[in-house]
Structure formats: C-alpha cells, structure tokens
Design a protein around this motif. Structure first.
Motif, PDB file in Angstrom:
ATOM      1  N   PHE A 104       0.833  -1.199   0.000  1.00  0.00           N
ATOM      2  CA  PHE A 104       0.000   0.000   0.000  1.00  0.00           C
ATOM      3  C   PHE A 104       0.874   1.258   0.000  1.00  0.00           C
ATOM      4  O   PHE A 104       2.037   1.233   0.406  1.00  0.00           O
ATOM      5  N   PHE A 105       0.272   2.391  -0.409  1.00  0.00           N
ATOM      6  CA  PHE A 105       1.031   3.633  -0.543  1.00  0.00           C
ATOM      7  C   PHE A 105       0.227   4.813   0.005  1.00  0.00           C
ATOM      8  O   PHE A 105      -1.005   4.831  -0.087  1.00  0.00           O
ATOM      9  N   TYR A 106       0.947   5.787   0.526  1.00  0.00           N
ATOM     10  CA  TYR A 106       0.284   6.988   1.040  1.00  0.00           C
ATOM     11  C   TYR A 106       1.158   8.202   0.786  1.00  0.00           C
ATOM     12  O   TYR A 106       2.389   8.102   0.670  1.00  0.00           O
ATOM     13  N   ASP A 107       0.524   9.350   0.703  1.00  0.00           N
ATOM     14  CA  ASP A 107       1.225  10.634   0.584  1.00  0.00           C
ATOM     15  C   ASP A 107       1.387  11.209   1.990  1.00  0.00           C
ATOM     16  O   ASP A 107       0.401  11.584   2.639  1.00  0.00           O
ATOM     17  N   GLU A 108       2.620  11.243   2.476  1.00  0.00           N
ATOM     18  CA  GLU A 108       2.864  11.643   3.859  1.00  0.00           C
ATOM     19  C   GLU A 108       2.542  13.108   4.124  1.00  0.00           C
ATOM     20  O   GLU A 108       2.474  13.546   5.292  1.00  0.00           O
ATOM     21  N   THR A 109       2.339  13.895   3.053  1.00  0.00           N
ATOM     22  CA  THR A 109       1.965  15.299   3.253  1.00  0.00           C
ATOM     23  C   THR A 109       0.481  15.444   3.587  1.00  0.00           C
ATOM     24  O   THR A 109       0.025  16.541   3.922  1.00  0.00           O
ATOM     25  N   LYS A 110      -0.248  14.327   3.488  1.00  0.00           N
ATOM     26  CA  LYS A 110      -1.683  14.352   3.788  1.00  0.00           C
ATOM     27  C   LYS A 110      -1.940  13.507   5.024  1.00  0.00           C
ATOM     28  O   LYS A 110      -1.815  12.281   4.995  1.00  0.00           O
ATOM     29  N   ALA A 111      -2.293  14.161   6.114  1.00  0.00           N
ATOM     30  CA  ALA A 111      -2.452  13.484   7.406  1.00  0.00           C
ATOM     31  C   ALA A 111      -3.471  12.354   7.352  1.00  0.00           C
ATOM     32  O   ALA A 111      -3.280  11.290   7.964  1.00  0.00           O
ATOM     33  N   SER A 112      -4.554  12.559   6.612  1.00  0.00           N
ATOM     34  CA  SER A 112      -5.601  11.533   6.542  1.00  0.00           C
ATOM     35  C   SER A 112      -5.079  10.233   5.926  1.00  0.00           C
ATOM     36  O   SER A 112      -5.438   9.135   6.364  1.00  0.00           O
ATOM     37  N   GLU A 113      -4.218  10.378   4.930  1.00  0.00           N
ATOM     38  CA  GLU A 113      -3.659   9.179   4.288  1.00  0.00           C
ATOM     39  C   GLU A 113      -2.701   8.459   5.240  1.00  0.00           C
ATOM     40  O   GLU A 113      -2.686   7.230   5.305  1.00  0.00           O
ATOM     41  N   ARG A 114      -1.890   9.230   5.962  1.00  0.00           N
ATOM     42  CA  ARG A 114      -0.956   8.613   6.914  1.00  0.00           C
ATOM     43  C   ARG A 114      -1.728   7.849   7.983  1.00  0.00           C
ATOM     44  O   ARG A 114      -1.351   6.718   8.374  1.00  0.00           O
ATOM     45  N   ASN A 115      -2.837   8.418   8.479  1.00  0.00           N
ATOM     46  CA  ASN A 115      -3.627   7.776   9.530  1.00  0.00           C
ATOM     47  C   ASN A 115      -4.332   6.530   9.013  1.00  0.00           C
ATOM     48  O   ASN A 115      -4.497   5.551   9.745  1.00  0.00           O
ATOM     49  N   ASP A 116      -4.754   6.564   7.736  1.00  0.00           N
ATOM     50  CA  ASP A 116      -5.462   5.414   7.165  1.00  0.00           C
ATOM     51  C   ASP A 116      -4.517   4.284   6.773  1.00  0.00           C
ATOM     52  O   ASP A 116      -4.942   3.135   6.640  1.00  0.00           O
ATOM     53  N   CYS A 117      -3.253   4.612   6.586  1.00  0.00           N
ATOM     54  CA  CYS A 117      -2.284   3.616   6.095  1.00  0.00           C
ATOM     55  C   CYS A 117      -1.137   3.544   7.108  1.00  0.00           C
ATOM     56  O   CYS A 117      -0.058   4.093   6.880  1.00  0.00           O
ATOM     57  N   ASN A 118      -1.382   2.871   8.220  1.00  0.00           N
ATOM     58  CA  ASN A 118      -0.414   2.888   9.322  1.00  0.00           C
ATOM     59  C   ASN A 118       0.255   1.538   9.556  1.00  0.00           C
ATOM     60  O   ASN A 118       0.803   1.282  10.622  1.00  0.00           O
ATOM     61  N   GLN A 119       0.221   0.649   8.562  1.00  0.00           N
ATOM     62  CA  GLN A 119       0.898  -0.639   8.685  1.00  0.00           C
ATOM     63  C   GLN A 119       2.348  -0.513   8.209  1.00  0.00           C
ATOM     64  O   GLN A 119       2.701   0.411   7.484  1.00  0.00           O
ATOM     65  N   THR A 120       3.165  -1.476   8.581  1.00  0.00           N
ATOM     66  CA  THR A 120       4.576  -1.438   8.159  1.00  0.00           C
ATOM     67  C   THR A 120       4.724  -1.651   6.655  1.00  0.00           C
ATOM     68  O   THR A 120       5.774  -1.335   6.092  1.00  0.00           O
ATOM     69  N   ILE A 121       3.694  -2.202   6.020  1.00  0.00           N
ATOM     70  CA  ILE A 121       3.753  -2.417   4.572  1.00  0.00           C
ATOM     71  C   ILE A 121       3.081  -1.281   3.799  1.00  0.00           C
ATOM     72  O   ILE A 121       2.809  -1.409   2.606  1.00  0.00           O
ATOM     73  N   CYS A 122       2.804  -0.183   4.480  1.00  0.00           N
ATOM     74  CA  CYS A 122       2.362   1.039   3.814  1.00  0.00           C
ATOM     75  C   CYS A 122       3.602   1.863   3.480  1.00  0.00           C
ATOM     76  O   CYS A 122       4.408   2.162   4.370  1.00  0.00           O
ATOM     77  N   HIS A 123       3.730   2.234   2.223  1.00  0.00           N
ATOM     78  CA  HIS A 123       4.946   2.902   1.757  1.00  0.00           C
ATOM     79  C   HIS A 123       4.682   4.375   1.499  1.00  0.00           C
ATOM     80  O   HIS A 123       3.729   4.738   0.806  1.00  0.00           O
ATOM     81  N   SER A 124       5.532   5.219   2.030  1.00  0.00           N
ATOM     82  CA  SER A 124       5.371   6.649   1.802  1.00  0.00           C
ATOM     83  C   SER A 124       5.740   7.008   0.370  1.00  0.00           C
ATOM     84  O   SER A 124       6.565   6.338  -0.261  1.00  0.00           O
ATOM     85  N   LYS A 125       5.152   8.072  -0.103  1.00  0.00           N
ATOM     86  CA  LYS A 125       5.441   8.544  -1.459  1.00  0.00           C
ATOM     87  C   LYS A 125       6.920   8.875  -1.616  1.00  0.00           C
ATOM     88  O   LYS A 125       7.558   8.459  -2.594  1.00  0.00           O
ATOM     89  N   SER A 126       7.479   9.587  -0.663  1.00  0.00           N
ATOM     90  CA  SER A 126       8.880   9.988  -0.773  1.00  0.00           C
ATOM     91  C   SER A 126       9.812   8.779  -0.739  1.00  0.00           C
ATOM     92  O   SER A 126      10.815   8.728  -1.455  1.00  0.00           O
TER      93      SER A 126
END
Length: 427
Positions: free
Chosen positions: A217-239
C-alpha cells in the motif's frame, strides 16, 4: 499501230496508274497510322506514368502479400516476398513510364517491387517495439536455409528471401529463434534453420538472478488523513517509494514485464541487471501506479478481483499490468496453520471456480500471487489445473532459471526499507 495494241497500252497505263494511286493511299494511310499510333503510345505511356506516380513516394506500404524482385540484364526475377501492410522506403527518382518496378531502399541488397502492390504513406510509423535491444544476445547464431522466412510475434509473414542468413539469436522460444533484422525483432522457425553456430556476439552476461520486490500500500505523507489510514509497516510513503524508483531509474536497471520474466526463467532470453516490481492486493495502489507511469518503470499489480465491481482499468496504463491474487480467497482462517489461506485446503471445485473467474476478469492472466504467502503441494496442483504458469510467494532471495516457477520468492518491502537495502536485494 493496231487497235488491239493500243488497247493493251492503255490497259497497262491504267494498271500503272491504279498501282501508283494504291501506293500513294498506302503511304498516306501508313503515315496517318504511324502518327496516330505514336500519339496513342505517348498517351498510354503518359497514363502509365501518371498511374505509377499515384503509387510512388519515398515511403510506401504494401497493399497485399507481394513478390519482390532482383534486376539482372534488364530482367526482373522473383527473389522473395514482403507481407501485407509492410512499410518500405523507395529510391528517390524522377518517374517515367518505364518504372513499373520500383527500387526498394529498405534492405541492404537492391530489390524491386511492382508499383500496383504498394500505396503511398506520408511517413514511416516509428517502431516502438525496441525493448529487445535491452536483452543480451546469445553467443550463438542461426544459419538459415537458402530460402528464409521472417515472421512477427503473431506468426504473420513479414519477409521472405531466396537467400541464407547468419544472424545472432536474441530469443529462443517455441521452436523459433528471434533475431534482429531491418531494425526490428523477427522470428525464424526452426524448420528454416540448418545450423546453430557458436559466435562471439557479446561479452555481456546473463544476470545471475532477479530480485522480485513485493510492495503493498502507498500513502502521501503530506496528507495526514492518508498517513492515519495507512499505518501498517507495509504502507509505503510517497517519498520513500520515489527514492526506490530514482535508484532503479538512475542505475539503468531493467524492469521486465511478466512475460519477459517468465522467458528469463525458461532460459529463452538473457537479461541485464533487472528487478521485477510487484504490488499486492490493489488497495491504495493508485499513487504507486501514477509514479511508475511517470518514471516509465514496469510493474505488476496482483489484484484481488472481487474487491472491484468493474475492472475497466486493465489497459489504461502502459507500464502497469494486472495479474491474479484470486477472486475471493484472500480470507484468513479458512485452512489450518499460518493465517489459514484458502488456497491450501478449500474444495478443489470451489478453488477452480474462483481462480477461473479471476483469470477471466483479468483477460487470461497466467501469473498468480499466494494470499498471505501460503501454499502447499495441493495449491500448486490446483493452480496448474487452472492454467497458471507462475506463482509468487515470499522468501527474500532472487529468482533464477533454476527457481521452481510455482514457488517464486520475493523481497517484502516495508516502509522502512532503505535504498541501501534495495541495492543489496538487486545486487
């Protein structure tokens, strides 16, 4: 002078007169015919010239499978064929009515083609299928018979020449040899080959193994809602993912398609340093797909097809392909042990129904990814019966031509996976 003698003289004069008149008439008729015939021929020649001009251009395309010719002692002799809808470059010249056979500049050897067998095009369509140039040629050449047929991947005849060729082998597959000819990848059937000969085509070597990366899974760390929804170790930040892509791109690491990866495992092609990118499930993968398209890096999404009401995005991307993660068997606790993936014990008819539905939705995919990395001999046998030729699990080691194609290992990528770790996986 007697009367009878006078009559004879008069008759003779009359006969001479008639002959003269007839000769004059004949001369007039012949002259008239010659003049008109010349005009007729000139008209026909001009019409032929104009007809040839309507088919002549620097760039043309064949309107049918047609013969090509060689020119010897002013005589055109059949020397091979060109398939339908093949683009050719013609020799530039001032057209005359004598140019019914036009010289082709496409090939090294001079060939000619009948003008009615071609149509004008404004320019040549670029050959975008040049991925094969990244492959490493075998140090073997194919020696063909005195008649050589070249086919495309779909087995359509492209060229046929009444001559033998000696060409480096790029792909060995299904009793065919792929070679580069006329700046394109074409296939020669084994039945047209008389010898495979060792040849020093390259000093590059086939990669010793391909790291298969497993993202989720992937999330944009500049968006707090995405970081909160994707909080597993297999969630990858955009950067973080961008850093991985930068490393792959900047180091010119080849990213094979699934077909190319399977060909590598089958020893049908040699590849340079490579990495296969896979993304499981399909949930929260849009960010990754956008970046992969931007970087022009190939990847596979293993899709849980029941999660999507309509799978209408299969052909939307150029660099993303979709393969099976099952339709609705990504559920825990259905079988004993581990996380209880259904692929290990579910009734065979139910499994086949699920797998076939997934394949249908994915337009015939033959690559599968085990839910929760779990499988057994039963799983493998069911997958084979369902028509799958590859199956991916976990394992943290590279895939090689000696790898079991139903137990392909992958490196699990975490949000904390650094570029140095990625570098060590790729090697």
């Amino acid at each position: 002078m007697s009367r009878s003698k006078k009559k004879k003289i008069n008759k003779k004069k009359i006969l001479i007169f008639i002959i003269v008149i007839l000769l004059l008439i004949s001369i007039i008729v012949f002259t008239f015919y010659k003049i008109n015939n010349k005009k007729y021929n000139e008209q026909k020649q001009n019409e032929l010239k104009q007809d040839i001009i309507t088919h002549y251009n620097e760039y043309v395309i064949t309107n049918k499978e047609t013969n090509i010719y060689t020119l010897n002692d002013s005589k055109y002799t059949k020397a091979g064929k060109v398939g339908k809808s093949q683009q050719l470059t013609l020799n530039k010249k001032e057209i005359t009515y004598k140019d019914e056979y036009l010289k082709i500049d496409t090939f090294e050897q001079p060939y000619y083609i009948y003008y009615k067998d071609i149509d004008i095009i404004d320019e040549l369509t670029p050959n975008n299928n040049d991925r094969y140039k990244k492959y490493i040629a075998f140090n073997e050449n194919v020696i063909t018979k005195e008649k050589t047929n070249f086919y495309d991947k779909e087995n359509n005849l492209i060229y046929s020449f009444n001559q033998s060729f000696n060409l480096p082998i790029i792909i060995k597959k299904n009793n065919q040899y792929a070679v580069e000819f006329n700046n394109q990848l074409l296939y020669i059937k084994s039945e047209d080959v008389i010898e495979i000969k060792e040849n020093n085509n390259t000093d590059k070597t086939n990669t010793s193994g391909i790291a298969v990366l497993n993202y989720h899974f992937f999330y944009d760390e500049t968006k707090a809602s995405e970081r909160n929804d994707c909080n597993q170790t297999i969630c990858h930040s955009k950067s973080g993912f961008i850093k991985h892509l930068d490393y792959i791109k900047n180091n010119d690491i080849f990213t094979p398609t699934m077909e190319e990866f399977e060909m590598y495992l089958n020893k049908e092609i040699n590849l340079p340093k490579s990495v296969l990118i896979t993304i499981d499930d399909g949930w929260r993968s849009e960010l990754a797909k956008e970046l992969l398209e931007e970087y022009q890096i190939n990847a596979t999404v293993f899709l849980i097809t029941s999660w999507f009401d309509k799978i209408n995005f299969l052909n939307d991307q150029k660099y993303i392909e979709y393969h099976s993660h099952g339709d609705n068997i990504h559920n825990q606790g259905e079988c004993p042990g581990g996380q209880g993936g259904a692929i290990k014990c579910k009734e065979k008819t139910k499994l086949l129904e699920d797998l076939n539905l997934s394949r249908k939705k994915l337009e015939g995919s033959t690559a599968f990814c085990y839910p929760f990395y779990e499988y057994n001999d039963y799983s493998i046998n069911v997958l084979k019966e369902a028509g799958f030729t590859l199956a991916f699990a976990g394992g943290f080691k590279k895939a090689t031509p000696n790898t079991d194609k139903y137990q392909i290992p992958r490196y699990i990528m975490y949000d904390s996976t650094t570029v140095n770790q990625l570098k060590s996986y790729i090697g």
